[in-house]
Scaffold this active site. Structure first.
Site, PDB file in Angstrom:
ATOM      1  N   TYR A 143      45.960 -19.173  -4.772  1.00 12.80           N
ATOM      2  CA  TYR A 143      44.956 -19.842  -5.873  1.00 12.80           C
ATOM      3  C   TYR A 143      45.716 -20.336  -6.973  1.00 12.80           C
ATOM      4  O   TYR A 143      46.371 -19.456  -7.706  1.00 12.80           O
ATOM      5  CB  TYR A 143      44.073 -18.732  -6.247  1.00 12.80           C
ATOM      6  CG  TYR A 143      43.066 -18.186  -4.986  1.00 12.80           C
ATOM      7  CD1 TYR A 143      42.912 -18.849  -3.950  1.00 12.80           C
ATOM      8  CD2 TYR A 143      42.377 -17.083  -5.314  1.00 12.80           C
ATOM      9  CE1 TYR A 143      42.010 -18.584  -2.919  1.00 12.80           C
ATOM     10  CE2 TYR A 143      41.416 -16.849  -4.151  1.00 12.80           C
ATOM     11  CZ  TYR A 143      41.258 -17.488  -2.913  1.00 12.80           C
ATOM     12  OH  TYR A 143      40.427 -17.012  -2.027  1.00 12.80           O
ATOM     13  N   LYS A 174      44.666 -19.568   2.755  1.00 13.25           N
ATOM     14  CA  LYS A 174      43.459 -19.545   2.315  1.00 13.25           C
ATOM     15  C   LYS A 174      43.054 -20.070   1.055  1.00 13.25           C
ATOM     16  O   LYS A 174      43.846 -19.893   0.121  1.00 13.25           O
ATOM     17  CB  LYS A 174      42.846 -18.226   2.199  1.00 13.25           C
ATOM     18  CG  LYS A 174      41.438 -18.016   1.974  1.00 13.25           C
ATOM     19  CD  LYS A 174      40.950 -16.517   1.979  1.00 13.25           C
ATOM     20  CE  LYS A 174      39.685 -16.359   1.398  1.00 13.25           C
ATOM     21  NZ  LYS A 174      39.354 -15.114   1.131  1.00 13.25           N
TER      22      LYS A 174
HETATM   23  P1  FBP Z   1      34.278 -15.286  -1.577  1.00  9.83           P
HETATM   24  O1  FBP Z   1      33.579 -16.452  -0.350  1.00  9.83           O
HETATM   25  O2  FBP Z   1      33.060 -14.399  -2.041  1.00  9.83           O
HETATM   26  O3  FBP Z   1      34.418 -16.673  -2.644  1.00  9.83           O
HETATM   27  O4  FBP Z   1      35.374 -14.679  -1.256  1.00  9.83           O
HETATM   28  C1  FBP Z   1      36.677 -15.188  -1.001  1.00  9.83           C
HETATM   29  C2  FBP Z   1      37.546 -14.650  -2.153  1.00  9.83           C
HETATM   30  O5  FBP Z   1      38.894 -15.246  -1.774  1.00  9.83           O
HETATM   31  C3  FBP Z   1      37.661 -13.168  -1.920  1.00  9.83           C
HETATM   32  O6  FBP Z   1      38.493 -12.860  -0.623  1.00  9.83           O
HETATM   33  C4  FBP Z   1      38.366 -12.688  -3.057  1.00  9.83           C
HETATM   34  O7  FBP Z   1      37.617 -11.383  -3.477  1.00  9.83           O
HETATM   35  C5  FBP Z   1      37.607 -13.633  -4.241  1.00  9.83           C
HETATM   36  O8  FBP Z   1      37.249 -14.790  -3.575  1.00  9.83           O
HETATM   37  C6  FBP Z   1      38.194 -13.833  -5.345  1.00  9.83           C
HETATM   38  O9  FBP Z   1      37.923 -14.697  -6.206  1.00  9.83           O
HETATM   39  P2  FBP Z   1      38.348 -15.234  -7.575  1.00  9.83           P
HETATM   40  O10 FBP Z   1      39.719 -15.175  -7.539  1.00  9.83           O
HETATM   41  O11 FBP Z   1      37.789 -16.545  -7.736  1.00  9.83           O
HETATM   42  O12 FBP Z   1      37.559 -14.274  -8.432  1.00  9.83           O
END
Ligand code: FBP
Length: 252
Positions: A143, A174
């Site tokens: 991310y 992911k």
């Molecule tokens: P969601 O489908 O609810 O978005 O979950 C995916 C995910 O990657 C989770 O594994 C994680 O808790 C969350 O999103 C983290 O989201 P962010 O870093 O945007 O707060």
């Protein structure tokens, strides 16, 4: 290369993510989905090929997760939403502990662009080495975050996240989808056109029609599948929705 057959069926990934209790806090939950047993039931009845949780849920609900027969994916690092500033996600569980808890794969988040990126990269390398020595696949949540990414386009960042996954030898990446199938196709190319499997996160809850459209576009663009959370377990009918997603991914 490690074998992904424990967490993929017909080359496809269909995961239910439930680590948001740590990442976002209980404000994401209601009386129903605050209970991990409700989620395990969705994972089982929705026929997911992976349930993603932190070590605490894997431990305290070990019996029920095992009985569900849904492959367990333990997220090894994490953080709360309470700390502001440049993000870092420390290791909370070792590969050994994950194996003891019955994990079929492990997950690890790297915030590329964060001032602490190098620390997460370093830990990832250790995790990867340990996991591979035990034949366990590693899914990298990549991310882009932090001050340094300001001004960069979503297309550029999504492809960069995907490429990082290939470069660091993740078994699966992911990433978050920017909503544009053309950009996703480019990101898939950047990740070696399928050499590293790409799965897409669900994101915050949107209306079901849009969510399903996104899943269709994602699969059509060539992603290996999805790792969704909030859109499913916040839905009024999570099993029905899971069946719809399943049909798009597996085409049956
Ligand atoms: P969601 O489908 O609810 O978005 O979950 C995916 C995910 O990657 C989770 O594994 C994680 O808790 C969350 O999103 C983290 O989201 P962010 O870093 O945007 O707060």
């Amino acid at each position: 290369m490690v074998n992904l057959s424990g967490i993929m069926k017909e080359g496809k990934a269909f995961y239910l993510a439930y680590d948001q209790g740590l990442e976002h806090g209980p404000e994401e939950f209601n009386d129903r989905n605050v209970d991990p047993l409700f989620i395990i039931k969705i994972a089982k009845e929705g026929r997911y090929n992976g349930l993603i949780v932190q070590k605490g849920i894997a431990d305290k609900y070990h019996r029920e997760i095992k009985a569900s027969k849904v492959p367990l994916i333990i997220k090894l690092n994490g953080k709360t939403a309470l700390v502001k500033g440049e993000p870092i996600s420390p290791l909370l569980c070792t590969v050994d502990e994950a194996v003891k808890l019955g994990a079929r794969a492990v997950g690890y988040t790297i915030y590329i662009g964060s001032a602490h990126e190098s620390l997460m990269m370093k830990d990832f390398e250790k995790v990867l080495r340990e996991a591979h020595s035990k034949g366990l696949p590693v899914i990298a949540w990549v991310y882009p975050r932090g001050k340094s990414i300001k001004g960069k386009s979503e297309r550029e960042l999504m492809a960069y996240a995907a490429r990082v996954g290939l470069e660091i030898d993740a078994d699966m990446i992911k990433i978050k989808y920017d909503g544009n199938p053309k950009d996703l196709k480019w990101a898939i190319k950047a990740a070696g056109s399928g050499r590293v499997k790409l799965v897409i996160a669900g994101g915050s809850k949107v209306n079901e029609e849009l969510f399903i459209k996104n899943i269709r576009d994602i699969i059509k663009a060539g992603a290996a599948g999805v790792a969704v959370g909030r859109n499913v377990w916040k839905s009024d009918n999570p099993i029905k929705l899971s069946k719809k997603i399943r049909k798009i991914i597996f085409k049956k």
